[in-house]
Design a protein around this motif. Structure first.
Motif, mmCIF file in Angstrom:
data_model
loop_
_atom_site.group_PDB
_atom_site.id
_atom_site.type_symbol
_atom_site.label_atom_id
_atom_site.label_comp_id
_atom_site.label_asym_id
_atom_site.label_seq_id
_atom_site.Cartn_x
_atom_site.Cartn_y
_atom_site.Cartn_z
ATOM 1 N N LEU A 152 -2.987 5.065 0.606
ATOM 2 C CA LEU A 152 -2.801 5.090 2.046
ATOM 3 C C LEU A 152 -1.284 5.126 2.562
ATOM 4 O O LEU A 152 -0.519 5.671 2.900
ATOM 5 N N PHE A 153 -0.899 3.588 2.347
ATOM 6 C CA PHE A 153 0.490 3.202 2.682
ATOM 7 C C PHE A 153 0.821 1.999 1.791
ATOM 8 O O PHE A 153 0.144 1.480 1.145
ATOM 9 N N GLU A 154 2.273 2.018 1.324
ATOM 10 C CA GLU A 154 2.664 0.786 0.706
ATOM 11 C C GLU A 154 3.477 -0.117 1.796
ATOM 12 O O GLU A 154 4.545 0.148 2.557
ATOM 13 N N LEU A 155 3.111 -1.537 1.658
ATOM 14 C CA LEU A 155 4.153 -2.672 2.289
ATOM 15 C C LEU A 155 4.889 -3.068 1.680
ATOM 16 O O LEU A 155 4.731 -3.567 0.601
ATOM 17 N N PRO A 156 6.240 -2.621 1.918
ATOM 18 C CA PRO A 156 7.365 -2.920 1.124
ATOM 19 C C PRO A 156 7.603 -4.466 1.079
ATOM 20 O O PRO A 156 7.096 -5.352 2.121
ATOM 21 N N GLY A 157 8.121 -4.941 -0.055
ATOM 22 C CA GLY A 157 8.298 -6.318 -0.302
ATOM 23 C C GLY A 157 9.466 -6.496 -1.260
ATOM 24 O O GLY A 157 10.009 -5.647 -1.812
ATOM 25 N N ARG A 158 9.914 -7.752 -1.550
ATOM 26 C CA ARG A 158 11.029 -7.919 -2.410
ATOM 27 C C ARG A 158 10.498 -7.964 -3.852
ATOM 28 O O ARG A 158 9.723 -8.758 -4.306
ATOM 29 N N GLY A 159 10.908 -7.165 -4.549
ATOM 30 C CA GLY A 159 10.520 -6.956 -5.896
ATOM 31 C C GLY A 159 9.148 -5.849 -6.141
ATOM 32 O O GLY A 159 9.437 -5.097 -6.769
ATOM 33 N N TRP A 160 8.072 -6.329 -5.427
ATOM 34 C CA TRP A 160 6.870 -5.527 -5.485
ATOM 35 C C TRP A 160 6.342 -5.576 -4.371
ATOM 36 O O TRP A 160 6.334 -6.315 -3.646
ATOM 37 N N TRP A 183 1.040 -5.743 -10.587
ATOM 38 C CA TRP A 183 -0.144 -5.232 -11.445
ATOM 39 C C TRP A 183 -0.045 -3.715 -11.692
ATOM 40 O O TRP A 183 -0.404 -3.449 -12.820
ATOM 41 N N HIS A 184 0.116 -3.024 -10.831
ATOM 42 C CA HIS A 184 0.011 -1.537 -10.884
ATOM 43 C C HIS A 184 1.172 -0.919 -10.021
ATOM 44 O O HIS A 184 1.554 -1.448 -8.834
ATOM 45 N N ASP A 185 1.829 -0.046 -10.714
ATOM 46 C CA ASP A 185 2.839 0.751 -10.071
ATOM 47 C C ASP A 185 2.268 2.131 -9.339
ATOM 48 O O ASP A 185 2.261 3.109 -9.667
ATOM 49 N N GLU A 186 1.664 1.586 -8.257
ATOM 50 C CA GLU A 186 0.994 2.632 -7.367
ATOM 51 C C GLU A 186 1.993 3.227 -6.213
ATOM 52 O O GLU A 186 3.239 2.709 -6.202
ATOM 53 N N GLU A 187 1.641 4.412 -5.493
ATOM 54 C CA GLU A 187 2.230 4.985 -4.602
ATOM 55 C C GLU A 187 1.723 5.169 -3.175
ATOM 56 O O GLU A 187 0.320 5.297 -3.162
ATOM 57 N N GLY A 188 2.741 5.112 -2.218
ATOM 58 C CA GLY A 188 2.133 5.146 -1.022
ATOM 59 C C GLY A 188 3.224 5.511 -0.013
ATOM 60 O O GLY A 188 4.369 5.350 -0.275
ATOM 61 N N LEU A 192 4.532 5.001 6.616
ATOM 62 C CA LEU A 192 3.202 4.277 7.020
ATOM 63 C C LEU A 192 3.014 2.794 6.811
ATOM 64 O O LEU A 192 2.545 2.044 7.603
ATOM 65 N N GLY A 193 3.796 2.272 5.787
ATOM 66 C CA GLY A 193 3.763 0.822 5.523
ATOM 67 C C GLY A 193 4.728 0.263 6.819
ATOM 68 O O GLY A 193 4.204 -0.932 7.098
ATOM 69 N N MET A 194 5.601 0.781 6.939
ATOM 70 C CA MET A 194 6.405 0.085 8.063
ATOM 71 C C MET A 194 5.712 0.006 9.331
ATOM 72 O O MET A 194 5.651 -1.028 10.088
ATOM 73 N N LEU A 195 5.148 1.131 9.563
ATOM 74 C CA LEU A 195 4.335 1.133 10.881
ATOM 75 C C LEU A 195 2.979 0.173 10.862
ATOM 76 O O LEU A 195 2.639 -0.447 11.793
ATOM 77 N N ALA A 196 2.613 0.102 9.626
ATOM 78 C CA ALA A 196 1.305 -0.964 9.631
ATOM 79 C C ALA A 196 1.928 -2.085 9.743
ATOM 80 O O ALA A 196 1.301 -3.240 10.419
ATOM 81 N N ILE A 197 3.194 -2.577 9.071
ATOM 82 C CA ILE A 197 3.839 -3.863 9.425
ATOM 83 C C ILE A 197 3.904 -4.311 10.950
ATOM 84 O O ILE A 197 3.694 -5.351 11.490
ATOM 85 N N LEU A 198 4.513 -3.440 11.584
ATOM 86 C CA LEU A 198 4.713 -3.517 13.023
ATOM 87 C C LEU A 198 3.380 -3.745 13.890
ATOM 88 O O LEU A 198 3.376 -4.495 14.714
ATOM 89 N N ALA A 199 2.499 -3.039 13.442
ATOM 90 C CA ALA A 199 1.023 -2.754 14.016
ATOM 91 C C ALA A 199 0.574 -4.261 13.848
ATOM 92 O O ALA A 199 -0.137 -4.963 14.851
#
Length: 222
Positions: A152-160, A183-188, A192-199
């Motif tokens: 669905l989306f990726e929540l960005p972070g430092r490193g992973w 653990w896993h190199d997923e895609e998202g 949408l991740g930034m919007l999820a963080i704001l929400a």
């Protein structure tokens, strides 16, 4: 594809996306590797990953119980902490300090508490043909032979970052898998991740304000 639905799936190692198809009456299969599920975690790393994931679930359940109990204790002891010195409009007392911390943790974890969110460490088939996923709300049981995933989306972070993936089976049972890139190199979708963080941040502030209002500001004066 003659009555087939298509979804995008990941390999267990997460290095490439594959196209998979599901018959209306059959299980989900990857075009090369068969059913789309991860192997059961083994070894010391797998053991600790499962223990950490299970521990986080129990922490969430403890917070779900601790906050209501703390609320009751705070209301019953209002005469004690309201007589203490105040700072920024709130009394400075161990009871209020604990409740402020519990309220903040509760507000931060609202999406995890109210939605079936789990770690990807549980996405492997059991001997009875099911996938059993512990969440704060309880254990979700999906049919192993029809599990499908959609990032669905990726929540960005430092490193992973953390990729949030919808996991479902043909009976419409589902959960949200939150998996770290550690653990896993997923895609998202990063957008949408930034919007999820704001929400999430907005909900956290709103819920925290409501909890503080219920716990402290609504306490009758003595």
């Amino acid at each position: 594809m003659n009555g087939r639905d298509e979804d995008v799936f990941k390999q267990p190692d997460g290095h490439a996306a594959r196209r998979a198809a599901r018959d209306s009456d059959g299980p989900v299969y990857d075009e090369l590797d068969g059913p789309v599920l991860r192997p059961e975690p083994v070894g010391l790393s797998g053991l600790w990953r499962r223990r950490i994931a299970q521990g986080l679930v129990w922490v969430g359940r403890a917070v779900m119980v601790a906050w209501p109990l703390g609320f009751v204790v705070t209301r019953l002891t209002s005469g004690i902490w309201m007589s203490a010195s105040s700072e920024d409009g709130l009394p400075v007392h161990p009871i209020t300090d604990v409740m402020m911390g519990l309220s903040f943790i509760f507000a931060m974890g609202v999406p995890v508490f109210l939605l079936p969110v789990a770690s990807g460490v549980w996405l492997y088939p059991r001997g009875d043909g099911t996938v059993r996923v512990p969440t704060v709300l309880g254990t979700r049981v999906l049919e192993a032979d029809s599990v499908s995933t959609r990032p669905l989306f990726e929540l960005p972070g430092r490193g992973w970052g953390i990729t949030v993936t919808l996991v479902r089976d043909r009976t419409s049972r589902w959960f949200l898998m939150a998996d770290s890139g550690l653990w896993h190199d997923e895609e998202g979708s990063i957008v949408l991740g930034m919007l999820a963080i704001l929400a999430w941040s907005a909900v956290t502030v709103l819920v925290w304000a409501v909890l503080i209002e219920l716990t402290f500001l609504g306490t009758p004066s003595h």
